[in-house]
Design a protein around this motif. Structure first.
Motif, PDB file in Angstrom:
ATOM      1  N   LYS A  75      -4.241  -5.657   7.770  1.00 51.27           N
ATOM      2  CA  LYS A  75      -5.298  -4.640   7.815  1.00 51.27           C
ATOM      3  C   LYS A  75      -5.249  -3.615   6.678  1.00 51.27           C
ATOM      4  O   LYS A  75      -6.291  -3.079   6.298  1.00 51.27           O
ATOM      5  N   LEU A  76      -4.070  -3.305   6.165  1.00 50.31           N
ATOM      6  CA  LEU A  76      -3.960  -2.242   5.159  1.00 50.31           C
ATOM      7  C   LEU A  76      -4.767  -2.508   3.893  1.00 50.31           C
ATOM      8  O   LEU A  76      -5.419  -1.577   3.388  1.00 50.31           O
ATOM      9  N   PRO A  77      -4.813  -3.735   3.361  1.00 50.82           N
ATOM     10  CA  PRO A  77      -5.647  -3.946   2.164  1.00 50.82           C
ATOM     11  C   PRO A  77      -7.124  -3.638   2.425  1.00 50.82           C
ATOM     12  O   PRO A  77      -7.803  -3.087   1.561  1.00 50.82           O
ATOM     13  N   GLN A  78      -7.609  -3.947   3.622  1.00 50.73           N
ATOM     14  CA  GLN A  78      -9.004  -3.645   3.976  1.00 50.73           C
ATOM     15  C   GLN A  78      -9.210  -2.137   4.064  1.00 50.73           C
ATOM     16  O   GLN A  78     -10.229  -1.616   3.607  1.00 50.73           O
ATOM     17  N   GLU A 106       0.833  -1.205   0.000  1.00 50.13           N
ATOM     18  CA  GLU A 106       0.000   0.000   0.000  1.00 50.13           C
ATOM     19  C   GLU A 106       0.869   1.257   0.000  1.00 50.13           C
ATOM     20  O   GLU A 106       2.001   1.246   0.471  1.00 50.13           O
ATOM     21  N   ASP A 107       0.279   2.372  -0.476  1.00 50.82           N
ATOM     22  CA  ASP A 107       1.044   3.614  -0.559  1.00 50.82           C
ATOM     23  C   ASP A 107       1.271   4.233   0.826  1.00 50.82           C
ATOM     24  O   ASP A 107       0.636   3.846   1.806  1.00 50.82           O
ATOM     25  N   LEU A 108       2.162   5.186   0.883  1.00 48.82           N
ATOM     26  CA  LEU A 108       2.560   5.821   2.139  1.00 48.82           C
ATOM     27  C   LEU A 108       1.373   6.472   2.836  1.00 48.82           C
ATOM     28  O   LEU A 108       1.227   6.351   4.053  1.00 48.82           O
ATOM     29  N   GLU A 160      -7.550   0.166   2.517  1.00 49.81           N
ATOM     30  CA  GLU A 160      -7.463   0.739   1.186  1.00 49.81           C
ATOM     31  C   GLU A 160      -8.786   0.606   0.430  1.00 49.81           C
ATOM     32  O   GLU A 160      -9.195   1.518  -0.281  1.00 49.81           O
ATOM     33  N   THR A 161      -9.485  -0.516   0.613  1.00 47.67           N
ATOM     34  CA  THR A 161     -10.759  -0.711  -0.092  1.00 47.67           C
ATOM     35  C   THR A 161     -11.883   0.118   0.533  1.00 47.67           C
ATOM     36  O   THR A 161     -12.891   0.360  -0.119  1.00 47.67           O
ATOM     37  N   GLU A 162     -11.724   0.557   1.785  1.00 49.21           N
ATOM     38  CA  GLU A 162     -12.737   1.364   2.451  1.00 49.21           C
ATOM     39  C   GLU A 162     -12.692   2.828   2.037  1.00 49.21           C
ATOM     40  O   GLU A 162     -13.605   3.578   2.299  1.00 49.21           O
ATOM     41  N   GLU A 163     -11.594   3.263   1.433  1.00 47.41           N
ATOM     42  CA  GLU A 163     -11.432   4.685   1.087  1.00 47.41           C
ATOM     43  C   GLU A 163     -12.409   5.154   0.057  1.00 47.41           C
ATOM     44  O   GLU A 163     -12.959   4.497  -0.724  1.00 47.41           O
TER      45      GLU A 163
END
Length: 171
Positions: free
Chosen positions: A163-166, A11-13, A168-171
């Motif tokens: 957790k980060l992939p989840q 994921e991005d910064l 990212e999809t919530e944004e």
């Protein structure tokens, strides 16, 4: 004694940074890592970044020789000063106080987006330094704290990778 690690994320910064800068996500992260009585004492913007102060109680599996210095839970007060660098990297200098423990912990994280690494959007270079001036058991205390930091860093890295992939999809 020093502890270092390199953590790489897909994921991005900006997405990763949310777990270091948003109160609800900071609370979730520390709770999932086993802390209790978690408080975000301060979050404030600065001229070139932001400042965060947190406090939490963390579990410790303390060997017998260190029981007079450490409890089964120890209070951690952490101050993080985040600063954007000219090269778009984000530098965090931190001071970690283990309340009532005769040791000093400081560190830094450097978050960057290494464009030349396929599949890696963000890299976090972490370095922590632990010292103690206590005679006789000081080196044992420092060694224990460093081992605990390594374990905590790995647990946090695994949590963020999960957790980060989840997020990212919530944004």
């Amino acid at each position: 004694m020093q502890v270092t690690a390199i953590h790489e994320y897909k994921e991005d910064l900006d997405t990763l940074l949310r777990y270091f800068s948003e109160e609800a996500l900071i609370l979730e992260k520390y709770q999932q890592l086993g802390a209790r009585n978690i408080q975000v004492l301060k979050i404030e913007e600065t001229e070139d970044g932001f400042f965060i102060e947190t406090q939490r109680e963390v579990p410790a599996n303390v060997p017998g020789v260190l029981k007079r210095f450490l409890g089964s839970f120890n209070t951690v007060r952490q101050k993080e000063s985040w600063h954007w660098q000219e090269n778009e990297q984000l530098l965090c200098n931190m001071e970690v106080e283990l309340v009532g423990v005769p040791a000093s912990v400081s560190g830094r994280m450097l978050l960057s987006e290494p464009g030349e690494m396929p599949g890696i959007a963000t890299r976090n270079d972490v370095s922590m330094t632990v010292t103690s001036a206590v005679p006789l058991v000081g080196s044992t205390l420092v060694s224990f704290i460093c081992d605990d930091i390594k374990h905590q860093m790995q647990s946090e890295y695994q949590f963020l990778c999960d957790k980060l992939p989840q997020l990212e999809t919530e944004e």
